[in-house]
Design a protein around this motif. Sequence first.
Motif, mmCIF file in Angstrom:
data_model
loop_
_atom_site.group_PDB
_atom_site.id
_atom_site.type_symbol
_atom_site.label_atom_id
_atom_site.label_comp_id
_atom_site.label_asym_id
_atom_site.label_seq_id
_atom_site.Cartn_x
_atom_site.Cartn_y
_atom_site.Cartn_z
ATOM 1 N N GLU A 192 0.836 -1.210 0.000
ATOM 2 C CA GLU A 192 0.000 0.000 0.000
ATOM 3 C C GLU A 192 0.868 1.256 0.000
ATOM 4 O O GLU A 192 0.615 2.203 -0.758
ATOM 5 N N ALA A 193 1.902 1.264 0.839
ATOM 6 C CA ALA A 193 2.778 2.431 0.924
ATOM 7 C C ALA A 193 3.549 2.641 -0.376
ATOM 8 O O ALA A 193 3.571 3.746 -0.926
ATOM 9 N N LEU A 194 4.176 1.593 -0.873
ATOM 10 C CA LEU A 194 4.983 1.730 -2.088
ATOM 11 C C LEU A 194 4.133 2.035 -3.315
ATOM 12 O O LEU A 194 4.591 2.744 -4.216
ATOM 13 N N SER A 195 2.917 1.559 -3.341
ATOM 14 C CA SER A 195 2.014 1.896 -4.456
ATOM 15 C C SER A 195 1.770 3.396 -4.534
ATOM 16 O O SER A 195 1.551 3.943 -5.614
ATOM 17 N N ALA A 196 1.811 4.066 -3.393
ATOM 18 C CA ALA A 196 1.650 5.520 -3.359
ATOM 19 C C ALA A 196 2.969 6.253 -3.583
ATOM 20 O O ALA A 196 2.999 7.319 -4.191
ATOM 21 N N ILE A 197 4.064 5.672 -3.101
ATOM 22 C CA ILE A 197 5.364 6.336 -3.159
ATOM 23 C C ILE A 197 5.991 6.275 -4.548
ATOM 24 O O ILE A 197 6.576 7.267 -5.016
ATOM 25 N N LEU A 198 5.904 5.151 -5.227
ATOM 26 C CA LEU A 198 6.607 4.988 -6.505
ATOM 27 C C LEU A 198 6.205 6.026 -7.560
ATOM 28 O O LEU A 198 7.079 6.646 -8.181
ATOM 29 N N PRO A 199 4.897 6.259 -7.786
ATOM 30 C CA PRO A 199 4.545 7.300 -8.765
ATOM 31 C C PRO A 199 5.050 8.683 -8.362
ATOM 32 O O PRO A 199 5.472 9.477 -9.207
ATOM 33 N N ARG A 200 5.043 8.949 -7.076
ATOM 34 C CA ARG A 200 5.532 10.231 -6.577
ATOM 35 C C ARG A 200 7.034 10.369 -6.838
ATOM 36 O O ARG A 200 7.515 11.443 -7.195
ATOM 37 N N ALA A 201 7.784 9.279 -6.648
ATOM 38 C CA ALA A 201 9.231 9.324 -6.894
ATOM 39 C C ALA A 201 9.525 9.596 -8.368
ATOM 40 O O ALA A 201 10.395 10.412 -8.694
ATOM 41 N N PHE A 202 8.800 8.931 -9.263
ATOM 42 C CA PHE A 202 9.005 9.190 -10.690
ATOM 43 C C PHE A 202 8.634 10.635 -11.042
ATOM 44 O O PHE A 202 9.293 11.267 -11.869
ATOM 45 N N ALA A 203 7.599 11.165 -10.421
ATOM 46 C CA ALA A 203 7.213 12.558 -10.681
ATOM 47 C C ALA A 203 8.256 13.530 -10.126
ATOM 48 O O ALA A 203 8.560 14.551 -10.747
ATOM 49 N N ARG A 204 8.807 13.216 -8.986
ATOM 50 C CA ARG A 204 9.795 14.097 -8.356
ATOM 51 C C ARG A 204 11.082 14.172 -9.176
ATOM 52 O O ARG A 204 11.727 15.212 -9.243
ATOM 53 N N TRP A 205 11.481 13.026 -9.732
ATOM 54 C CA TRP A 205 12.716 12.949 -10.506
ATOM 55 C C TRP A 205 12.389 12.544 -11.937
ATOM 56 O O TRP A 205 12.533 11.384 -12.334
ATOM 57 N N PRO A 206 11.929 13.492 -12.778
ATOM 58 C CA PRO A 206 11.508 13.151 -14.136
ATOM 59 C C PRO A 206 12.625 12.570 -15.005
ATOM 60 O O PRO A 206 12.350 11.882 -15.983
ATOM 61 N N GLU A 207 13.867 12.810 -14.632
ATOM 62 C CA GLU A 207 14.987 12.257 -15.395
ATOM 63 C C GLU A 207 15.299 10.808 -15.013
ATOM 64 O O GLU A 207 16.089 10.147 -15.684
ATOM 65 N N GLN A 208 14.656 10.305 -13.963
ATOM 66 C CA GLN A 208 14.928 8.948 -13.476
ATOM 67 C C GLN A 208 14.210 7.936 -14.366
ATOM 68 O O GLN A 208 12.988 7.850 -14.369
ATOM 69 N N ALA A 209 14.975 7.144 -15.112
ATOM 70 C CA ALA A 209 14.397 6.185 -16.050
ATOM 71 C C ALA A 209 13.834 4.945 -15.363
ATOM 72 O O ALA A 209 12.946 4.283 -15.890
ATOM 73 N N HIS A 210 14.370 4.633 -14.186
ATOM 74 C CA HIS A 210 13.908 3.434 -13.479
ATOM 75 C C HIS A 210 14.244 3.540 -11.993
ATOM 76 O O HIS A 210 15.076 4.364 -11.595
ATOM 77 N N LEU A 211 13.611 2.704 -11.203
ATOM 78 C CA LEU A 211 13.928 2.542 -9.786
ATOM 79 C C LEU A 211 14.430 1.113 -9.602
ATOM 80 O O LEU A 211 14.116 0.232 -10.410
ATOM 81 N N THR A 212 15.198 0.903 -8.559
ATOM 82 C CA THR A 212 15.770 -0.414 -8.324
ATOM 83 C C THR A 212 15.498 -0.872 -6.893
ATOM 84 O O THR A 212 15.104 -0.079 -6.034
ATOM 85 N N ALA A 213 15.729 -2.136 -6.671
ATOM 86 C CA ALA A 213 15.687 -2.712 -5.326
ATOM 87 C C ALA A 213 16.633 -3.898 -5.312
ATOM 88 O O ALA A 213 16.832 -4.559 -6.343
ATOM 89 N N GLU A 214 17.230 -4.136 -4.160
ATOM 90 C CA GLU A 214 18.095 -5.288 -3.971
ATOM 91 C C GLU A 214 17.587 -6.059 -2.776
ATOM 92 O O GLU A 214 17.121 -5.468 -1.804
ATOM 93 N N LEU A 215 17.693 -7.385 -2.853
ATOM 94 C CA LEU A 215 17.289 -8.184 -1.700
ATOM 95 C C LEU A 215 17.972 -9.539 -1.718
ATOM 96 O O LEU A 215 18.491 -9.972 -2.735
ATOM 97 N N ASP A 216 17.968 -10.152 -0.567
ATOM 98 C CA ASP A 216 18.439 -11.528 -0.449
ATOM 99 C C ASP A 216 17.354 -12.392 -1.070
ATOM 100 O O ASP A 216 16.191 -12.316 -0.653
ATOM 101 N N PRO A 217 17.673 -13.200 -2.078
ATOM 102 C CA PRO A 217 16.625 -13.959 -2.757
ATOM 103 C C PRO A 217 15.892 -14.964 -1.865
ATOM 104 O O PRO A 217 14.820 -15.438 -2.234
ATOM 105 N N ARG A 218 16.416 -15.245 -0.692
ATOM 106 C CA ARG A 218 15.692 -16.102 0.252
ATOM 107 C C ARG A 218 14.489 -15.372 0.858
ATOM 108 O O ARG A 218 13.600 -16.001 1.428
ATOM 109 N N ASN A 219 14.462 -14.051 0.720
ATOM 110 C CA ASN A 219 13.361 -13.258 1.236
ATOM 111 C C ASN A 219 12.206 -13.298 0.221
ATOM 112 O O ASN A 219 11.983 -12.370 -0.544
ATOM 113 N N GLU A 220 11.523 -14.414 0.231
ATOM 114 C CA GLU A 220 10.474 -14.651 -0.770
ATOM 115 C C GLU A 220 9.322 -13.655 -0.666
ATOM 116 O O GLU A 220 8.742 -13.270 -1.686
#
Length: 173
Positions: free
Chosen positions: A98-126
């Motif tokens: 719920e939180a990220l669904s609201a934050i992600l569009p805002r982040a893209f709007a804030r940084w119009p030059e940002q082509a993508h967002l990333t995330a890293e995680l331990d793949p065991r964290n299913e």
Amino acid sequence: MIRTDRLILRHARPDDLEALHEAFSDPRAMRYWSGPAHHDIAQTARILKTLIAPDPDRQEEYVLECDGRCIGKAGVWHRPEVGYMVVPAFWGRGFAFEALSAILPRAFARWPEQAHLTAELDPRNEASSRLLEKLGFVCTGVEEKNFLYGGVEWTDTAYYRLDRPDQPSGTSL
């Protein structure tokens, strides 16, 4: 501040320390984080300090508040990387989604030059893998034994990417 159906996403305050420490001191919450559970509240206070006074060029982070209680944090913690943490007592209820669904569009709007967002995680964290995929992130690769967790355990890292919604996949601005 952002309001969702169940959350208020707001800037951090000093009185969030105890609630955030509840997550950062819990070994379950920290198992796939960048290091072991915090034993000293001063460790969490250092994180809170960066949430209270973020670098506006690289951070767009929020405290997650539910029914007047801080239950975690989420946002772009080091552009373009997204991160999140929820107090374990609130896991499994869709708050991070719920939180990220609201934050992600805002982040893209804030940084119009940002082509993508990333995330890293331990793949065991299913659970986090499922969350990112539900948000539209795509796993772009896994690197084996590249992260030394707590100075004692080499772990793998899965890399995820979310392209700007109005941009064809795989292109750069």
